[in-house]
Design a protein around this motif. Structure first.
Motif, PDB file in Angstrom:
ATOM      1  N   THR A 177      -3.527   0.327  -3.296  1.00 57.38           N
ATOM      2  CA  THR A 177      -2.899  -0.973  -3.066  1.00 57.38           C
ATOM      3  C   THR A 177      -2.382  -1.509  -4.400  1.00 57.38           C
ATOM      4  O   THR A 177      -3.026  -1.335  -5.451  1.00 57.38           O
ATOM      5  CB  THR A 177      -3.898  -1.969  -2.452  1.00 57.38           C
ATOM      6  OG1 THR A 177      -4.399  -1.402  -1.238  1.00 57.38           O
ATOM      7  CG2 THR A 177      -3.248  -3.298  -2.168  1.00 57.38           C
ATOM      8  N   LYS A 196      -5.626  13.671   0.871  1.00 50.63           N
ATOM      9  CA  LYS A 196      -4.818  12.488   1.120  1.00 50.63           C
ATOM     10  C   LYS A 196      -5.349  11.327   0.286  1.00 50.63           C
ATOM     11  O   LYS A 196      -6.560  11.152   0.160  1.00 50.63           O
ATOM     12  CB  LYS A 196      -4.839  12.132   2.602  1.00 50.63           C
ATOM     13  CG  LYS A 196      -4.144  13.150   3.480  1.00 50.63           C
ATOM     14  CD  LYS A 196      -4.165  12.731   4.925  1.00 50.63           C
ATOM     15  CE  LYS A 196      -3.437  13.755   5.801  1.00 50.63           C
ATOM     16  NZ  LYS A 196      -3.441  13.349   7.230  1.00 50.63           N
ATOM     17  N   SER A 228      -4.502   6.992  -1.090  1.00 49.63           N
ATOM     18  CA  SER A 228      -3.765   5.742  -0.906  1.00 49.63           C
ATOM     19  C   SER A 228      -4.236   4.733  -1.952  1.00 49.63           C
ATOM     20  O   SER A 228      -5.344   4.854  -2.491  1.00 49.63           O
ATOM     21  CB  SER A 228      -3.984   5.182   0.502  1.00 49.63           C
ATOM     22  OG  SER A 228      -5.336   4.829   0.688  1.00 49.63           O
ATOM     23  N   THR A 268       0.844  -1.194   0.000  1.00 48.07           N
ATOM     24  CA  THR A 268       0.000   0.000   0.000  1.00 48.07           C
ATOM     25  C   THR A 268       0.877   1.239   0.000  1.00 48.07           C
ATOM     26  O   THR A 268       1.845   1.334   0.767  1.00 48.07           O
ATOM     27  CB  THR A 268      -0.925   0.031   1.226  1.00 48.07           C
ATOM     28  OG1 THR A 268      -1.755  -1.140   1.215  1.00 48.07           O
ATOM     29  CG2 THR A 268      -1.808   1.261   1.213  1.00 48.07           C
ATOM     30  N   GLU A 269       0.540   2.173  -0.866  1.00 44.36           N
ATOM     31  CA  GLU A 269       1.256   3.439  -0.956  1.00 44.36           C
ATOM     32  C   GLU A 269       0.296   4.572  -0.595  1.00 44.36           C
ATOM     33  O   GLU A 269      -0.893   4.534  -0.964  1.00 44.36           O
ATOM     34  CB  GLU A 269       1.811   3.658  -2.365  1.00 44.36           C
ATOM     35  CG  GLU A 269       2.931   2.721  -2.764  1.00 44.36           C
ATOM     36  CD  GLU A 269       4.247   3.102  -2.119  1.00 44.36           C
ATOM     37  OE1 GLU A 269       4.383   4.258  -1.682  1.00 44.36           O
ATOM     38  OE2 GLU A 269       5.135   2.226  -2.046  1.00 44.36           O
ATOM     39  N   GLU A 270       0.810   5.588   0.118  1.00 44.01           N
ATOM     40  CA  GLU A 270       0.007   6.755   0.480  1.00 44.01           C
ATOM     41  C   GLU A 270       0.635   8.012  -0.099  1.00 44.01           C
ATOM     42  O   GLU A 270       1.859   8.137  -0.137  1.00 44.01           O
ATOM     43  CB  GLU A 270      -0.104   6.889   2.001  1.00 44.01           C
ATOM     44  CG  GLU A 270      -0.893   5.766   2.658  1.00 44.01           C
ATOM     45  CD  GLU A 270      -1.018   5.969   4.148  1.00 44.01           C
ATOM     46  OE1 GLU A 270      -0.366   6.922   4.675  1.00 44.01           O
ATOM     47  OE2 GLU A 270      -1.751   5.202   4.801  1.00 44.01           O
ATOM     48  N   LYS A 271      -0.255   8.891  -0.544  1.00 45.95           N
ATOM     49  CA  LYS A 271       0.188  10.172  -1.088  1.00 45.95           C
ATOM     50  C   LYS A 271      -0.696  11.263  -0.502  1.00 45.95           C
ATOM     51  O   LYS A 271      -1.882  11.055  -0.222  1.00 45.95           O
ATOM     52  CB  LYS A 271       0.084  10.185  -2.614  1.00 45.95           C
ATOM     53  CG  LYS A 271       0.966   9.168  -3.335  1.00 45.95           C
ATOM     54  CD  LYS A 271       2.419   9.577  -3.319  1.00 45.95           C
ATOM     55  CE  LYS A 271       3.277   8.578  -4.075  1.00 45.95           C
ATOM     56  NZ  LYS A 271       4.703   8.948  -4.063  1.00 45.95           N
TER      57      LYS A 271
END
Length: 545
Positions: free
Chosen positions: A410, A406, A408, A212-215
Motif C-alpha cells: 500500500t 505473489k 502487494s 495498493t499495488e500487486e506484483k
C-alpha cells in the motif's frame, strides 16, 4: 667675519682652536639672550611711559590755561621764543618743556613741546586737544595689529571648523543597530485516514490518498535431493511354535495373525520379524510344534541367521515361543538418494525469500510522489504453484523446483505534503500566539522541518497514517523598512522606536560611532548607509518528541 673663528694655516683645526670656537659661540649666545631681555624691559618701560606722558600732558595743559588768563601782557621774547618743533613749525609763546618731568631711559629720551594755539581763555570744561600726536615718538606695542590679524585668521578658521563639523556629523557618523530575533518551536501531530478516492492531502478532513499495488513473480531453481532410502531383500525362513508349559485338553488354541511380531537377539542386537501367514497353535501340537514362515521387517544382511533352533519371542504371548527350523537367509540392503519433503520445503523457503526481496524492489520502484508503506508489504507462495519433476521418495539427485510468489503493498501520496505541513505549522504558531505583540507580525518558518510519517494501523480496509512535524518559527524582519524609519530620527526617539519592536525578549541595541561623541549631537543619520541593521537570531531548543 664676526663671531666666527678663523685660522691662518691650511691644516685641520687643533683642539685649542675648537675650544676657542666653542667659547666664542657660547659668548654669542649669552649676548643674544641679554639683548632679548633688554628689549623686553624697554617695551615694558615704554608702555608705562606712555601712560605717564598722557597724564603729564593733561596737567601741563591745565596749568598753561590758568597762566594765560592771568597774564595781561605778552611774555618777553627770549632765545627760546624762536623754538621750532620737530614738525618744522615755530611754536608761539608760552613754551612748555616737560623734558625734566619724564624719567630718563637709557638710549631712549622722549621730549615733547606743547604750545597753545591761541591766547583765548579756555573754559575748564573744554578738553584741550593737542595739535600733534603725542604718541608719535613712542614705539607702539603691536596690539592693534595683532587684533586685526587675529580676526582675519580666527573668524575664517572658526567658520571652517563649523562647516567641517557639520560635514563630519553628516557623512562620518553612523549607527549600528542589532535586532534580536527569537525562534520558537512549533509542533503538530495528526492522524490521517487513507482514502483511495482522495486526490491530495487534506488536513481539514484528515484524508490522505492511498493505493495498493500487486506484483507476482514466477521463479525456478534446482534443488538437491538429500533423502536416504534403502532397497534390497528381506531375510526369510521357517520356525516352529511351541507351548512353553504343559497344556491340557482344556487349553485353548492360540491364533496368530499374519504380520504378528517375533523378536530374537543376536550379539546383543534385537532383530524384528513378522509372520508371513496366520497360524493357530493347538495343545496337541505342543511336542512337534506348529510350523510358520517369517520375514524380516527391514532390509539387511544383519537379519540373516546362520544357526538353527534360535529362540524367538512371540509378542504378547509368554506361554508360547518359536525356534527356527531352517536358516534365516536372503537378507540384503543397498542405500540410495531420494527426494525428501524436507528438500522441497527448504527449496521453497530459499526461493520465496529471494522472490520477496525482488518483489519489494519492484514495488519500491513505483515513481512519482507515492511512498510505499513497508508494513503493508505482503508476500506469499502460491501453494498450488509448487511443482517438482520428481516425487517425494523417488530416487533422484537434482530436482527442478518451480513456484510463484505473489506480493502487494500500500502506498500513500506525499504530493504537496511539505507545503501543507508548512501551512499547518504556521497556523499553529499563530493560534498559540507564540509572539505577544500589539502589531500583527509576519511569521517566517524555518525551512528545516523535521517530519516523521508512520503507519499506525494497517487493516484490510483501513490505513491510518500518523504525521508528526516540528520546526521553529520567527518574526519576519524588514531591515530596509526599519532603517528607513530610523533615518533622521533623534537619538531618544530612535531608541524608543527600537524598543517598540518586539521580536524577542531581549531589546534591540544601538551603538553610535564614533562612540565618544557628545550626546546632544547624536541622532540617526538621514543618509543611506548611515544606519546599519544586523539581525541576531537567538537559538531556542526544540521540544523533544
Amino acid at each position: 667675519m664676526a663671531g666666527i673663528k678663523a685660522i691662518d694655516t691650511p691644516s685641520n683645526p687643533t683642539p685649542e682652536d675648537w675650544e676657542e670656537a666653542a667659547e666664542m659661540l657660547e659668548k654669542k649666545k649669552k649676548e643674544q639672550l641679554e639683548r632679548k631681555k633688554t628689549l623686553k624691559n624697554i617695551s615694558a618701560i615704554k608702555e608705562s611711559e606712555s601712560k605717564a606722558f598722557e597724564e603729564k600732558v593733561e596737567s601741563v595743559i591745565e596749568k598753561a590755561s590758568e597762566e594765560e588768563v592771568k597774564k595781561t601782557e605778552p611774555p618777553k621774547e627770549d632765545s627760546m621764543s624762536q623754538y621750532v618743533d620737530r614738525r618744522g613749525l615755530k611754536t608761539p609763546s608760552p613754551f612748555i618743556s616737560i623734558d625734566q618731568d619724564i624719567p630718563k631711559i637709557e638710549k631712549d629720551v622722549v621730549t615733547e613741546s606743547i604750545q597753545s594755539e591761541s591766547k583765548k581763555v579756555r573754559p575748564k570744561f573744554f578738553k584741550f586737544k593737542p595739535p600733534f600726536n603725542q604718541n608719535k615718538n613712542i614705539p607702539t606695542t603691536g596690539k592693534k595689529k595683532i587684533s586685526k590679524t587675529f580676526l582675519r585668521v580666527v573668524i575664517p578658521l572658526f567658520a571652517l571648523l563649523i562647516i567641517g563639523g557639520i560635514l563630519y556629523n553628516h557623512f562620518a557618523t553612523f549607527v549600528k543597530v542589532k535586532i534580536f530575533v527569537e525562534s520558537k518551536p512549533v509542533r503538530i501531530e495528526t492522524v490521517l485516514s487513507g482514502d483511495k478516492n482522495a486526490e491530495e492531502i487534506d488536513f481539514e478532513s484528515s484524508k490522505i490518498p492511498i493505493k495498493t499495488e500487486e506484483k507476482s513473480k514466477s521463479l525456478s531453481t534446482t534443488i538437491t535431493a538429500t533423502g536416504k532410502a534403502y532397497k534390497g531383500e528381506k531375510a526369510e525362513g521357517k520356525i516352529n511354535i511351541f507351548f512353553s508349559a504343559d497344556c491340557t485338553e482344556e487349553t485353548q488354541p492360540i491364533t496368530l495373525e499374519a504380520g504378528h511380531t517375533l523378536t530374537t537377539t543376536i550379539d546383543g542386537k534385537t532383530l524384528v520379524y513378522e509372520l508371513k501367514d496366520g497360524v493357530t497353535i493347538k495343545c496337541d501340537e505342543a511336542l512337534s510344534g506348529k510350523e510358520a514362515s517369517i520375514i524380516a521387517t527391514n532390509f539387511g544382511r544383519e537379519y540373516n541367521i546362520s544357526t538353527l533352533n534360535k529362540s524367538f519371542t512371540i509378542q504378547g504371548h509368554t506361554e508360547i515361543f518359536g525356534k527356527n527350523t531352517t536358516l534365516i537367509s536372503g537378507g540384503t540392503k543397498d542405500e540410495y538418494t531420494v527426494l525428501a519433503q524436507g528438500d522441497i520445503d527448504k527449496g521453497v523457503e530459499e526461493l520465496s525469500s529471494t522472490a520477496i526481496e525482488e518483489i519489494k524492489s519492484e514495488l519500491r520502484e513505483v515513481s512519482g510522489d507515492w511512498v510505499i508503506i513497508e508494513d503493508t508489504i505482503l508476500s506469499a507462495v502460491d501453494k498450488t504453484s509448487i511443482k517438482t519433476d520428481k516425487k517425494v521418495g523417488e530416487e533422484a539427485t537434482d530436482v527442478n523446483l518451480d513456484l510463484t510468489v505473489k506480493g502487494s503493498a500500500t502506498y500513500y501520496n506525499k504530493y504537496n505534503l511539505k507545503e501543507k505541513v508548512k501551512e499547518l505549522l504556521k497556523k499553529k504558531a499563530e493560534e498559540e500566539k507564540l509572539f505577544d505583540s500589539e502589531n500583527d507580525l509576519d511569521l517566517e518558518l524555518n525551512e528545516d522541518i523535521k517530519t516523521d510519517i508512520s503507519v499506525v494501523e494497517t487493516k484490510k480496509n483501513s490505513i491510518k497514517i500518523k504525521i508528526v512535524a516540528s520546526s521553529t518559527v520567527k518574526p519576519k524582519v524588514n531591515k530596509d523598512k526599519i532603517a528607513q524609519d530610523l533615518m533622521g530620527m533623534g537619538w531618544k526617539d530612535g531608541i524608543e522606536y527600537l524598543s517598540s519592536l518586539q521580536f524577542a525578549e531581549k531589546k534591540p541595541e544601538a551603538v553610535f560611532y564614533p562612540e565618544k561623541y557628545p550626546t546632544f549631537l547624536k541622532r540617526f543619520p538621514d543618509r543611506k548607509g548611515g544606519v546599519l541593521i544586523e539581525i541576531k537570531e537567538i537559538e531556542v531548543a526544540q521540544e523533544s518528541d
